[in-house]
Scaffold this motif. Sequence first.
Motif, PDB file in Angstrom:
ATOM      1  N   GLU A  35      -1.674   9.617  -9.493  1.00  0.00           N
ATOM      2  CA  GLU A  35      -1.832   9.919  -8.290  1.00  0.00           C
ATOM      3  C   GLU A  35      -1.965   8.806  -7.586  1.00  0.00           C
ATOM      4  O   GLU A  35      -1.642   8.710  -6.346  1.00  0.00           O
ATOM      5  N   ALA A  36      -2.409   7.655  -7.969  1.00  0.00           N
ATOM      6  CA  ALA A  36      -2.411   6.289  -7.117  1.00  0.00           C
ATOM      7  C   ALA A  36      -0.791   6.050  -6.930  1.00  0.00           C
ATOM      8  O   ALA A  36      -0.767   5.588  -5.637  1.00  0.00           O
ATOM      9  N   GLU A  37       0.152   6.193  -7.611  1.00  0.00           N
ATOM     10  CA  GLU A  37       1.379   5.700  -7.381  1.00  0.00           C
ATOM     11  C   GLU A  37       2.005   6.713  -6.361  1.00  0.00           C
ATOM     12  O   GLU A  37       2.433   6.352  -5.395  1.00  0.00           O
ATOM     13  N   ARG A  38       1.607   8.206  -6.448  1.00  0.00           N
ATOM     14  CA  ARG A  38       1.852   9.135  -5.318  1.00  0.00           C
ATOM     15  C   ARG A  38       1.387   8.636  -3.896  1.00  0.00           C
ATOM     16  O   ARG A  38       1.937   8.663  -2.866  1.00  0.00           O
ATOM     17  N   GLU A  39       0.113   8.158  -3.928  1.00  0.00           N
ATOM     18  CA  GLU A  39      -0.504   7.854  -2.789  1.00  0.00           C
ATOM     19  C   GLU A  39       0.185   6.462  -1.979  1.00  0.00           C
ATOM     20  O   GLU A  39       0.546   6.524  -0.877  1.00  0.00           O
ATOM     21  N   VAL A  77      -4.969   0.871 -20.973  1.00  0.00           N
ATOM     22  CA  VAL A  77      -4.749  -0.013 -19.755  1.00  0.00           C
ATOM     23  C   VAL A  77      -3.679   0.512 -19.031  1.00  0.00           C
ATOM     24  O   VAL A  77      -2.422   0.466 -19.539  1.00  0.00           O
ATOM     25  N   LYS A  78      -3.681   0.856 -17.798  1.00  0.00           N
ATOM     26  CA  LYS A  78      -2.574   1.457 -17.039  1.00  0.00           C
ATOM     27  C   LYS A  78      -2.613   0.676 -15.779  1.00  0.00           C
ATOM     28  O   LYS A  78      -3.675   0.394 -15.220  1.00  0.00           O
ATOM     29  N   TYR A  79      -1.493   0.604 -15.083  1.00  0.00           N
ATOM     30  CA  TYR A  79      -1.335  -0.200 -13.905  1.00  0.00           C
ATOM     31  C   TYR A  79      -0.131   0.225 -13.166  1.00  0.00           C
ATOM     32  O   TYR A  79       0.824   0.756 -13.579  1.00  0.00           O
ATOM     33  N   ILE A  80      -0.171  -0.326 -11.788  1.00  0.00           N
ATOM     34  CA  ILE A  80       0.874   0.075 -11.039  1.00  0.00           C
ATOM     35  C   ILE A  80       1.575  -1.516 -10.645  1.00  0.00           C
ATOM     36  O   ILE A  80       0.722  -2.438 -10.357  1.00  0.00           O
ATOM     37  N   LYS A  81       2.747  -1.577 -10.650  1.00  0.00           N
ATOM     38  CA  LYS A  81       3.191  -2.983  -9.992  1.00  0.00           C
ATOM     39  C   LYS A  81       4.512  -2.875  -9.246  1.00  0.00           C
ATOM     40  O   LYS A  81       4.993  -1.567  -9.038  1.00  0.00           O
ATOM     41  N   THR A  82       4.788  -3.884  -8.689  1.00  0.00           N
ATOM     42  CA  THR A  82       6.090  -3.990  -7.886  1.00  0.00           C
ATOM     43  C   THR A  82       6.834  -5.201  -8.204  1.00  0.00           C
ATOM     44  O   THR A  82       6.835  -6.294  -7.761  1.00  0.00           O
ATOM     45  N   PRO A  83       7.519  -5.078  -9.400  1.00  0.00           N
ATOM     46  CA  PRO A  83       7.895  -6.082 -10.237  1.00  0.00           C
ATOM     47  C   PRO A  83       9.422  -6.680  -9.434  1.00  0.00           C
ATOM     48  O   PRO A  83       9.376  -7.862  -9.607  1.00  0.00           O
ATOM     49  N   ASN A  84       9.702  -5.975  -8.299  1.00  0.00           N
ATOM     50  CA  ASN A  84      11.126  -6.669  -7.793  1.00  0.00           C
ATOM     51  C   ASN A  84      10.998  -7.209  -6.263  1.00  0.00           C
ATOM     52  O   ASN A  84      11.803  -7.354  -5.580  1.00  0.00           O
ATOM     53  N   ALA A  99      -0.266  -8.732  10.544  1.00  0.00           N
ATOM     54  CA  ALA A  99      -1.512  -8.354  10.248  1.00  0.00           C
ATOM     55  C   ALA A  99      -1.459  -7.838   8.881  1.00  0.00           C
ATOM     56  O   ALA A  99      -0.390  -7.353   8.326  1.00  0.00           O
ATOM     57  N   PRO A 100      -2.615  -7.652   8.143  1.00  0.00           N
ATOM     58  CA  PRO A 100      -2.445  -6.947   6.834  1.00  0.00           C
ATOM     59  C   PRO A 100      -2.230  -5.562   6.800  1.00  0.00           C
ATOM     60  O   PRO A 100      -2.622  -4.873   7.676  1.00  0.00           O
ATOM     61  N   ASN A 101      -1.540  -5.308   5.734  1.00  0.00           N
ATOM     62  CA  ASN A 101      -1.344  -3.840   5.441  1.00  0.00           C
ATOM     63  C   ASN A 101      -1.704  -3.618   4.082  1.00  0.00           C
ATOM     64  O   ASN A 101      -0.946  -3.499   3.182  1.00  0.00           O
ATOM     65  N   ASN A 102      -2.868  -3.231   3.806  1.00  0.00           N
ATOM     66  CA  ASN A 102      -3.443  -3.122   2.321  1.00  0.00           C
ATOM     67  C   ASN A 102      -3.100  -1.772   2.005  1.00  0.00           C
ATOM     68  O   ASN A 102      -4.355  -0.821   1.814  1.00  0.00           O
ATOM     69  N   PHE A 103      -2.017  -1.505   1.757  1.00  0.00           N
ATOM     70  CA  PHE A 103      -1.638   0.175   1.315  1.00  0.00           C
ATOM     71  C   PHE A 103      -2.345   0.530  -0.001  1.00  0.00           C
ATOM     72  O   PHE A 103      -2.660   1.590  -0.403  1.00  0.00           O
ATOM     73  N   PRO A 104      -2.542  -0.624  -1.088  1.00  0.00           N
ATOM     74  CA  PRO A 104      -2.962  -0.311  -2.400  1.00  0.00           C
ATOM     75  C   PRO A 104      -4.452   0.268  -2.252  1.00  0.00           C
ATOM     76  O   PRO A 104      -5.125   1.085  -2.769  1.00  0.00           O
ATOM     77  N   LEU A 105      -5.144  -0.748  -1.225  1.00  0.00           N
ATOM     78  CA  LEU A 105      -6.569  -0.151  -1.071  1.00  0.00           C
ATOM     79  C   LEU A 105      -6.928   1.263  -0.422  1.00  0.00           C
ATOM     80  O   LEU A 105      -7.514   1.938  -0.611  1.00  0.00           O
ATOM     81  N   ARG A 106      -5.868   1.519   0.515  1.00  0.00           N
ATOM     82  CA  ARG A 106      -5.991   2.954   1.319  1.00  0.00           C
ATOM     83  C   ARG A 106      -5.538   4.016   0.051  1.00  0.00           C
ATOM     84  O   ARG A 106      -6.349   5.092   0.187  1.00  0.00           O
ATOM     85  N   ALA A 107      -4.818   3.698  -0.829  1.00  0.00           N
ATOM     86  CA  ALA A 107      -4.488   4.735  -1.960  1.00  0.00           C
ATOM     87  C   ALA A 107      -5.845   4.712  -2.809  1.00  0.00           C
ATOM     88  O   ALA A 107      -6.026   5.956  -3.175  1.00  0.00           O
ATOM     89  N   ILE A 108      -6.548   3.604  -3.093  1.00  0.00           N
ATOM     90  CA  ILE A 108      -7.766   3.880  -3.935  1.00  0.00           C
ATOM     91  C   ILE A 108      -8.825   4.575  -2.967  1.00  0.00           C
ATOM     92  O   ILE A 108      -9.425   5.364  -3.793  1.00  0.00           O
TER      93      ILE A 108
END
Length: 131
Positions: A35-39, A77-84, A99-108
């Motif tokens: 769900e976090a990845e979808r968000e 242990v599960k996580y999301i990454k942006t390897p490239n 300006a910052p765009n904290n899209f991971p925080l918005r997903a959480i």
Amino acid sequence: MLGFKIDITGSGMEKLSQKTYSAILSDVLDEVIDEAEREMKKPGEGVAGGKNPSGGAPVDTGNLRGSIVSDKGNPHVKYIKTPNVEYVQYVINGTSKMAPNNFPLRAIEALEQNQTTTKALDLALQKRGLK
């Protein structure tokens, strides 16, 4: 690093075997990370022109959003990454010119608002006939 606390308590829960408990935990984490990845991959707007960021990862070329992947190899242990995408830190934290765009925080925040962890736990318990 962001973490989740999952507390499995209630009638009969203390009788779960470690194997069952581990399987439930893994199922919950799988659902939460999916769900976090979808968000994070939802269409998002950046901060150009003084806009407030919204949605998931901002899209210019699509490279950032396309690089968001989950890793669910370890059952606990599960996580999301942006390897490239080496510039993801500048998107999230901003720069002197952006300006910052904290899209991971918005997903959480969306996960919390949608009670994703509670729903995932309910599904995992139902799957095993425990709810």
